[in-house]
Write a protein that holds these residues in place. Sequence first.
Motif, PDB file in Angstrom:
ATOM      1  N   LEU A 155       0.838  -1.208   0.000  1.00  0.00           N
ATOM      2  CA  LEU A 155       0.000   0.000   0.000  1.00  0.00           C
ATOM      3  C   LEU A 155       0.869   1.252   0.000  1.00  0.00           C
ATOM      4  CD1 LEU A 155      -2.983  -0.586   2.441  1.00  0.00           C
ATOM      5  CD2 LEU A 155      -3.057  -0.109  -0.001  1.00  0.00           C
ATOM      6  N   ASP A 156       1.948   1.204   0.805  1.00  0.00           N
ATOM      7  CA  ASP A 156       2.863   2.342   0.880  1.00  0.00           C
ATOM      8  C   ASP A 156       3.455   2.629  -0.498  1.00  0.00           C
ATOM      9  OD1 ASP A 156       4.774   4.235   1.913  1.00  0.00           O
ATOM     10  OD2 ASP A 156       6.252   2.608   1.713  1.00  0.00           O
ATOM     11  N   ALA A 157       3.899   1.528  -1.176  1.00  0.00           N
ATOM     12  CA  ALA A 157       4.483   1.704  -2.505  1.00  0.00           C
ATOM     13  C   ALA A 157       3.448   2.266  -3.479  1.00  0.00           C
ATOM     14  CB  ALA A 157       5.031   0.364  -3.003  1.00  0.00           C
ATOM     15  N   LEU A 158       2.196   1.781  -3.368  1.00  0.00           N
ATOM     16  CA  LEU A 158       1.140   2.249  -4.276  1.00  0.00           C
ATOM     17  C   LEU A 158       0.874   3.736  -4.098  1.00  0.00           C
ATOM     18  CD1 LEU A 158      -1.605  -0.531  -4.248  1.00  0.00           C
ATOM     19  CD2 LEU A 158      -0.019   0.090  -6.074  1.00  0.00           C
ATOM     20  N   ILE A 159       0.721   4.180  -2.849  1.00  0.00           N
ATOM     21  CA  ILE A 159       0.435   5.595  -2.597  1.00  0.00           C
ATOM     22  C   ILE A 159       1.618   6.455  -3.041  1.00  0.00           C
ATOM     23  CG2 ILE A 159      -0.239   7.283  -0.845  1.00  0.00           C
ATOM     24  CD1 ILE A 159      -2.350   5.387  -0.737  1.00  0.00           C
ATOM     25  N   GLY A 160       2.847   5.926  -2.774  1.00  0.00           N
ATOM     26  CA  GLY A 160       4.056   6.650  -3.207  1.00  0.00           C
ATOM     27  C   GLY A 160       4.070   6.810  -4.717  1.00  0.00           C
ATOM     28  N   ALA A 161       3.667   5.727  -5.416  1.00  0.00           N
ATOM     29  CA  ALA A 161       3.635   5.789  -6.877  1.00  0.00           C
ATOM     30  C   ALA A 161       2.593   6.793  -7.345  1.00  0.00           C
ATOM     31  CB  ALA A 161       3.329   4.403  -7.441  1.00  0.00           C
ATOM     32  N   GLY A 162       1.453   6.835  -6.657  1.00  0.00           N
ATOM     33  CA  GLY A 162       0.414   7.803  -7.012  1.00  0.00           C
ATOM     34  C   GLY A 162       0.922   9.223  -6.870  1.00  0.00           C
ATOM     35  N   ARG A 163       1.637   9.478  -5.767  1.00  0.00           N
ATOM     36  CA  ARG A 163       2.178  10.817  -5.566  1.00  0.00           C
ATOM     37  C   ARG A 163       3.176  11.182  -6.673  1.00  0.00           C
ATOM     38  NH1 ARG A 163       5.891  12.681  -0.435  1.00  0.00           N
ATOM     39  NH2 ARG A 163       6.135  14.869  -1.063  1.00  0.00           N
ATOM     40  N   ALA A 164       4.069  10.195  -6.988  1.00  0.00           N
ATOM     41  CA  ALA A 164       5.087  10.453  -8.014  1.00  0.00           C
ATOM     42  C   ALA A 164       4.432  10.739  -9.370  1.00  0.00           C
ATOM     43  CB  ALA A 164       6.024   9.244  -8.125  1.00  0.00           C
ATOM     44  N   THR A 165       3.349   9.988  -9.661  1.00  0.00           N
ATOM     45  CA  THR A 165       2.644  10.207 -10.928  1.00  0.00           C
ATOM     46  C   THR A 165       2.101  11.630 -10.995  1.00  0.00           C
ATOM     47  OG1 THR A 165       1.953   7.919 -10.761  1.00  0.00           O
ATOM     48  CG2 THR A 165       0.903   9.245 -12.469  1.00  0.00           C
ATOM     49  N   LEU A 166       1.472  12.081  -9.898  1.00  0.00           N
ATOM     50  CA  LEU A 166       0.872  13.417  -9.881  1.00  0.00           C
ATOM     51  C   LEU A 166       1.940  14.497  -9.976  1.00  0.00           C
ATOM     52  CD1 LEU A 166      -1.983  12.971  -7.285  1.00  0.00           C
ATOM     53  CD2 LEU A 166      -2.171  13.288  -9.751  1.00  0.00           C
ATOM     54  N   GLU A 167       3.125  14.206  -9.394  1.00  0.00           N
ATOM     55  CA  GLU A 167       4.207  15.194  -9.455  1.00  0.00           C
ATOM     56  C   GLU A 167       4.958  15.117 -10.780  1.00  0.00           C
ATOM     57  OE1 GLU A 167       6.409  14.263  -5.917  1.00  0.00           O
ATOM     58  OE2 GLU A 167       5.258  15.683  -4.696  1.00  0.00           O
TER      59      GLU A 167
ATOM     60  N   PHE B 202       9.628   2.419  -9.341  1.00  0.00           N
ATOM     61  CA  PHE B 202       8.432   1.901  -8.674  1.00  0.00           C
ATOM     62  C   PHE B 202       8.550   0.397  -8.417  1.00  0.00           C
ATOM     63  CE2 PHE B 202       4.279  -0.237  -9.327  1.00  0.00           C
ATOM     64  CZ  PHE B 202       3.745   0.061  -8.086  1.00  0.00           C
ATOM     65  N   VAL B 203       8.928  -0.344  -9.489  1.00  0.00           N
ATOM     66  CA  VAL B 203       8.983  -1.803  -9.352  1.00  0.00           C
ATOM     67  C   VAL B 203      10.016  -2.205  -8.299  1.00  0.00           C
ATOM     68  CG1 VAL B 203       9.511  -3.946 -10.537  1.00  0.00           C
ATOM     69  CG2 VAL B 203       8.130  -2.228 -11.653  1.00  0.00           C
ATOM     70  N   VAL B 204      11.202  -1.574  -8.400  1.00  0.00           N
ATOM     71  CA  VAL B 204      12.274  -1.930  -7.462  1.00  0.00           C
ATOM     72  C   VAL B 204      11.874  -1.568  -6.040  1.00  0.00           C
ATOM     73  CG1 VAL B 204      14.629  -1.404  -6.757  1.00  0.00           C
ATOM     74  CG2 VAL B 204      14.126  -1.810  -9.161  1.00  0.00           C
TER      75      VAL B 204
ATOM     76  N   ALA C 265      -1.238  12.747   2.085  1.00  0.00           N
ATOM     77  CA  ALA C 265      -1.445  14.191   2.254  1.00  0.00           C
ATOM     78  C   ALA C 265      -0.918  14.945   1.039  1.00  0.00           C
ATOM     79  CB  ALA C 265      -0.748  14.658   3.531  1.00  0.00           C
ATOM     80  N   ALA C 266       0.248  14.469   0.520  1.00  0.00           N
ATOM     81  CA  ALA C 266       0.820  15.115  -0.667  1.00  0.00           C
ATOM     82  C   ALA C 266      -0.120  14.951  -1.867  1.00  0.00           C
ATOM     83  CB  ALA C 266       2.184  14.504  -0.969  1.00  0.00           C
ATOM     84  N   VAL C 267      -0.649  13.719  -2.026  1.00  0.00           N
ATOM     85  CA  VAL C 267      -1.588  13.456  -3.119  1.00  0.00           C
ATOM     86  C   VAL C 267      -2.799  14.365  -2.999  1.00  0.00           C
ATOM     87  CG1 VAL C 267      -3.196  11.744  -4.068  1.00  0.00           C
ATOM     88  CG2 VAL C 267      -0.853  11.083  -3.518  1.00  0.00           C
TER      89      VAL C 267
END
Lengths: 240, 110
Positions: free
Chosen positions: B37-49, B57-59, B101-103
């Motif tokens: 879940l942490d990786a997923l939310i992190g990926a969502g934030r990175a996508t938006l930024e 992401f995969v690694v 929060a960033a998302v």
Amino acid sequence: MLLTLVALALAGLLIAVLVVSGRERAASVSSERSSLVALAQQAREEASALEERVVELDAEVSRLRDAALGAETVGSELATQIGTLGVTAGTEPVQGPGAKVVVSDGETEVSGAEESLSRVLDIDLQQVVNGLWASGAESVAINGQRIGALTAIRSVQEVILVNYTPVVSPYEVLAIGDPRTLPTDFLRSSGGRWLQAVNLSSGIRFTIDSVSSRSVLPAQPVGALRYARPVPADEREDAQ
Amino acid sequence: MIPVLGLIIGIVLGVVLDVSVPPALESYLPIAVVAALDALIGAGRATLEGVFDDRVFVVSFISNVLLATLIVFVGNQLGVGAQLSTAVIVVLGIRIFTNAAAVRRLLLGA
């Protein structure tokens, strides 16, 4: 791109597996509980069926005894004697006026350590029954459990057993005797004094009433009686 | 669209395949899921930024899941598995909230 897809699919797989296994665990817990409940229900039904059987067999025993004693003079004298002794031994159901002593747990204290102090203990009920005998009671029963020749009143952990049957507060001790003297005599007896003392020290509540209407006390069948017998002389070698 | 598709494929696979988790691995599953879940939310934030990168992401996804599981495994061997899995969940939970929060700020501007 494909790797991302695979990683995301992996994440979805993990989440789905977690949810599914959590559901399975919850289902197995609830099925376990319901099987335990069914088991307890079955045991209770078995116990009540066995109780009914005891009553049946008891009636059969007294019927057979009456038939065996017959109508002759010796036989009918013996039957009368059995009936008279059965009242004292608790093997015959009895009815009549008498007194009612109700003993109940006091208010439970808030703190855990104090809680057990205001509970009625087996010794309290033993004192009440002894006091009633001393004041002239002819038969006594606690919550419908007749005090017979082999009855024990004792605690197992927090539960009081009378005739190996658990009884709970309020404990209604019914005694058959003279309704005019039994209550006052009981209050002056060791049992009455004991109740007053535990009422003051532990907050256990009690009431004593005379019962002028007929109350019926059930019979308590006695199992096999066991006697001590001397060891025959030829088997005594180890004892010396 | 594709990321959501991947998630859905995974969930459907998990439900349909009826994977049974061996009892030995059962205590690691929640940790692995929280790490995922942490990786997923992190990926969502990175996508938006606009800085999302497949390889990162995969690694990070695989290494986070493995690392979290490894920490709990070591904790189990040391006899402090429950405490260490709590520690892992707290740390990952904080990261999830920070990223979420960033998302939220990027999406709603608040």
